[in-house]
Write a protein that holds these residues in place. Structure first.
Motif, mmCIF file in Angstrom:
data_model
loop_
_atom_site.group_PDB
_atom_site.id
_atom_site.type_symbol
_atom_site.label_atom_id
_atom_site.label_comp_id
_atom_site.label_asym_id
_atom_site.label_seq_id
_atom_site.Cartn_x
_atom_site.Cartn_y
_atom_site.Cartn_z
ATOM 1 N N SER A 199 0.820 -1.205 0.000
ATOM 2 C CA SER A 199 0.000 0.000 0.000
ATOM 3 C C SER A 199 0.861 1.265 0.000
ATOM 4 C CB SER A 199 -0.907 0.021 1.233
ATOM 5 O OG SER A 199 -0.128 0.218 2.397
ATOM 6 N N LEU A 200 0.272 2.346 -0.452
ATOM 7 C CA LEU A 200 0.968 3.636 -0.481
ATOM 8 C C LEU A 200 1.354 4.073 0.928
ATOM 9 C CD1 LEU A 200 1.907 6.148 -2.032
ATOM 10 C CD2 LEU A 200 -0.422 7.047 -1.828
ATOM 11 N N GLY A 201 0.505 3.763 1.904
ATOM 12 C CA GLY A 201 0.801 4.139 3.286
ATOM 13 C C GLY A 201 2.091 3.533 3.796
ATOM 14 N N ILE A 202 2.350 2.268 3.454
ATOM 15 C CA ILE A 202 3.590 1.607 3.862
ATOM 16 C C ILE A 202 4.790 2.206 3.127
ATOM 17 C CG2 ILE A 202 4.872 -0.580 3.705
ATOM 18 C CD1 ILE A 202 2.311 -2.028 4.435
ATOM 19 N N VAL A 203 4.595 2.515 1.869
ATOM 20 C CA VAL A 203 5.677 3.129 1.084
ATOM 21 C C VAL A 203 6.060 4.482 1.676
ATOM 22 C CG1 VAL A 203 6.373 4.004 -1.176
ATOM 23 C CG2 VAL A 203 4.986 1.940 -1.023
ATOM 24 N N LYS A 204 5.067 5.255 2.095
ATOM 25 C CA LYS A 204 5.328 6.564 2.711
ATOM 26 C C LYS A 204 6.123 6.405 4.009
ATOM 27 C CE LYS A 204 2.833 9.553 0.138
ATOM 28 N NZ LYS A 204 3.315 10.842 -0.374
ATOM 29 N N THR A 205 5.786 5.364 4.768
ATOM 30 C CA THR A 205 6.517 5.105 6.011
ATOM 31 C C THR A 205 7.965 4.742 5.709
ATOM 32 O OG1 THR A 205 4.502 4.303 7.088
ATOM 33 C CG2 THR A 205 6.598 3.687 8.102
ATOM 34 N N ALA A 206 8.157 3.905 4.689
ATOM 35 C CA ALA A 206 9.511 3.512 4.283
ATOM 36 C C ALA A 206 10.308 4.724 3.819
ATOM 37 C CB ALA A 206 9.437 2.466 3.171
ATOM 38 N N GLN A 207 9.640 5.635 3.136
ATOM 39 C CA GLN A 207 10.302 6.849 2.664
ATOM 40 C C GLN A 207 10.823 7.681 3.833
ATOM 41 O OE1 GLN A 207 7.761 9.538 0.468
ATOM 42 N NE2 GLN A 207 9.497 10.514 -0.551
ATOM 43 N N LYS A 208 10.032 7.786 4.882
ATOM 44 C CA LYS A 208 10.459 8.525 6.073
ATOM 45 C C LYS A 208 11.647 7.838 6.741
ATOM 46 C CE LYS A 208 5.974 10.576 7.223
ATOM 47 N NZ LYS A 208 4.881 10.638 8.227
ATOM 48 N N SER A 209 11.592 6.506 6.809
ATOM 49 C CA SER A 209 12.669 5.744 7.457
ATOM 50 C C SER A 209 13.965 5.830 6.672
ATOM 51 C CB SER A 209 12.256 4.272 7.602
ATOM 52 O OG SER A 209 11.104 4.146 8.403
ATOM 53 N N GLU A 216 16.357 9.805 -6.471
ATOM 54 C CA GLU A 216 15.438 10.642 -7.237
ATOM 55 C C GLU A 216 14.417 9.785 -7.980
ATOM 56 O OE1 GLU A 216 15.011 13.940 -7.343
ATOM 57 O OE2 GLU A 216 16.452 13.964 -5.683
ATOM 58 N N LYS A 217 14.866 8.636 -8.476
ATOM 59 C CA LYS A 217 13.973 7.730 -9.202
ATOM 60 C C LYS A 217 12.886 7.197 -8.274
ATOM 61 C CE LYS A 217 14.002 5.393 -13.303
ATOM 62 N NZ LYS A 217 14.324 5.906 -14.640
ATOM 63 N N GLN A 218 13.293 6.835 -7.060
ATOM 64 C CA GLN A 218 12.321 6.332 -6.092
ATOM 65 C C GLN A 218 11.332 7.424 -5.691
ATOM 66 O OE1 GLN A 218 15.273 4.969 -3.332
ATOM 67 N NE2 GLN A 218 15.118 2.831 -3.988
ATOM 68 N N ARG A 219 11.835 8.643 -5.517
ATOM 69 C CA ARG A 219 10.945 9.764 -5.176
ATOM 70 C C ARG A 219 9.927 9.995 -6.298
ATOM 71 N NH1 ARG A 219 12.796 12.446 -0.731
ATOM 72 N NH2 ARG A 219 15.033 12.181 -0.256
ATOM 73 N N ALA A 220 10.392 9.875 -7.520
ATOM 74 C CA ALA A 220 9.502 10.079 -8.669
ATOM 75 C C ALA A 220 8.435 8.976 -8.717
ATOM 76 C CB ALA A 220 10.316 10.080 -9.963
ATOM 77 N N PHE A 221 8.845 7.744 -8.394
ATOM 78 C CA PHE A 221 7.884 6.643 -8.372
ATOM 79 C C PHE A 221 6.834 6.876 -7.287
ATOM 80 C CE2 PHE A 221 6.648 2.781 -6.034
ATOM 81 C CZ PHE A 221 5.809 2.208 -6.985
ATOM 82 N N ILE A 222 7.276 7.263 -6.102
ATOM 83 C CA ILE A 222 6.351 7.491 -4.993
ATOM 84 C C ILE A 222 5.393 8.637 -5.332
ATOM 85 C CG2 ILE A 222 6.176 8.165 -2.565
ATOM 86 C CD1 ILE A 222 8.941 6.783 -2.177
ATOM 87 N N ALA A 223 5.900 9.649 -6.010
ATOM 88 C CA ALA A 223 5.052 10.771 -6.433
ATOM 89 C C ALA A 223 3.988 10.281 -7.421
ATOM 90 C CB ALA A 223 5.901 11.860 -7.069
ATOM 91 N N ALA A 224 4.409 9.392 -8.336
ATOM 92 C CA ALA A 224 3.463 8.846 -9.309
ATOM 93 C C ALA A 224 2.423 7.970 -8.620
ATOM 94 C CB ALA A 224 4.218 8.023 -10.361
ATOM 95 N N LEU A 282 11.102 -1.730 -0.353
ATOM 96 C CA LEU A 282 9.852 -1.140 0.113
ATOM 97 C C LEU A 282 9.543 0.173 -0.588
ATOM 98 C CD1 LEU A 282 10.095 -1.757 3.980
ATOM 99 C CD2 LEU A 282 8.790 -3.053 2.297
ATOM 100 N N LEU A 283 10.576 0.904 -0.950
ATOM 101 C CA LEU A 283 10.382 2.177 -1.642
ATOM 102 C C LEU A 283 9.793 1.991 -3.038
ATOM 103 C CD1 LEU A 283 13.675 3.955 -0.521
ATOM 104 C CD2 LEU A 283 11.340 4.583 0.145
ATOM 105 N N TRP A 284 9.856 0.752 -3.521
ATOM 106 C CA TRP A 284 9.216 0.411 -4.794
ATOM 107 C C TRP A 284 7.926 -0.374 -4.547
ATOM 108 C CZ3 TRP A 284 10.515 2.616 -9.214
ATOM 109 C CH2 TRP A 284 11.808 3.128 -9.377
ATOM 110 N N ALA A 285 7.389 -0.236 -3.332
ATOM 111 C CA ALA A 285 6.106 -0.879 -2.955
ATOM 112 C C ALA A 285 6.159 -2.395 -3.071
ATOM 113 C CB ALA A 285 4.970 -0.328 -3.816
ATOM 114 N N TYR A 286 7.290 -2.982 -2.667
ATOM 115 C CA TYR A 286 7.429 -4.443 -2.753
ATOM 116 C C TYR A 286 8.221 -4.995 -1.576
ATOM 117 C CZ TYR A 286 9.147 -9.026 -4.107
ATOM 118 O OH TYR A 286 9.452 -10.355 -4.104
#
Length: 321
Positions: A199-209, A216-224, A282-286
């Motif tokens: 889920s996007l919620g878990i990805v957001k948590t991983a991004q904070k961690s 930059e690629k991961q940030r762009a994916f999360i933004a998408a 996790l930053l790639w939602a996997y």
């Protein structure tokens, strides 16, 4: 035979999550097929219940059945509520606007979201079939399989009402290509390579961690992923700014490399927190251990009017799941 086909397609009723996944997988099929499949699954679920003694299994199956029954009820309700006259439609729209502005906002946001189906798939002739295989290349294996099976089902129905010999020959030639694709798919066990989304919620948590370790690629994916409200299927039509590939393809390519790189890496530390290697995935939602991640990693909820599994850091978007 029917049971195997359902299992191969990813349809099932073992629990609520599986039922919800089944409904998502069915969205690319025509309405009649969806309805018949759900009713068939309900029938099988009832038979399984009559032979099952395990309380936990019974509970899970009943929750799955409730998901299917609610879906069918909403489907039938939608038919009954369809207005016959334009005046009634206008009246309904006005009443909806006055009584439920939140729902109206959700409908508008839904319309703004990109499509969740790949365009250009077909079976009219050899070239169309080859173009289909090309368009599906690099995408989620489960989606590739479902899309091709759906096209073959449509092709078979067209054959029954077509008399033109040239058209028949062209469609049969296309079907042979699509059927070979499915044979190769099974032979190479490509379904095992599917990278189920977190889920996007878990990805957001991983991004904070991960902090500054996020690329930059991961940030762009999360933004998408955020831009489609965490609805991963819509990434099939959202292109990255550079390269022109859609984000589902970009994600699979990135994960292929990372899964090889971290094949033997430890996923959790002694505190049951994701390791740096695991965070990259996790930053790639996997995650190879998605079930454990869902238990241990909290979801970041940035909009209290939305569930974090479909969350978005854009406050104006209020879509319920």
């Amino acid at each position: 035979m029917g049971k195997d086909e359902k299992e191969d397609s990813g349809f099932g009723f073992k629990d609520k999550a599986k039922a919800e996944e089944t409904l998502k997988l069915l969205e690319q099929h025509d309405p009649n097929y969806r309805r018949l499949t759900v009713r068939g699954l309900l029938g099988r679920a009832k038979r399984v219940l009559s032979m099952t003694k395990a309380e936990e299994k019974i509970k899970n199956i009943k929750e799955a059945m409730e998901v299917f029954e609610n879906w069918l009820a909403e489907l039938d309700a939608g038919k009954e509520k369809k207005p016959e006259k334009k005046k009634e439609q206008k009246k309904e729209k006005k009443e909806d606007k006055d009584s439920s502005s939140d729902v109206e906002m959700e409908d508008k946001d839904e319309k703004k979201l990109p499509a969740d189906k790949v365009q250009g798939l077909g079976f009219k002739d050899k070239e169309a079939a080859e173009g289909t295989i090309k368009a599906l290349e690099g995408r989620d294996p489960d989606y590739q399989q479902l899309a091709v099976k759906g096209l073959l089902g449509s092709a078979k129905r067209v054959l029954t009402c077509t008399r033109d010999e040239t058209k028949l020959a062209n469609i049969k030639e296309a079907m042979a290509i699509l059927e070979k694709f499915l044979d190769d798919f099974d032979t190479n066990h490509l379904s095992k390579q599917n990278n189920a989304y977190l889920s996007l919620g878990i990805v957001k948590t991983a991004q904070k961690s991960a902090g500054d370790a996020v690329t930059e690629k991961q940030r762009a994916f999360i933004a998408a992923y955020s831009s489609v409200n965490g609805e991963y299927k819509r990434l099939r039509t959202v292109e990255e700014k550079e390269g022109g590939k859609t984000w589902d393809i970009v994600r699979n390519a990135a994960l292929k490399e990372l899964k090889e790189k971290h094949a033997d890496a430890k996923l959790f530390n002694d505190k049951d927190e994701p390791t740096p290697e695991h965070l990259e995935l996790l930053l790639w939602a996997y995650s190879p251990e998605a079930a454990k991640v869902k238990k241990l990693v909290p979801e970041t909820k940035e909009d209290r009017k939305r569930k974090s599994s479909g969350g978005d850091d854009t406050p104006s978007k209020k879509k319920k799941e």
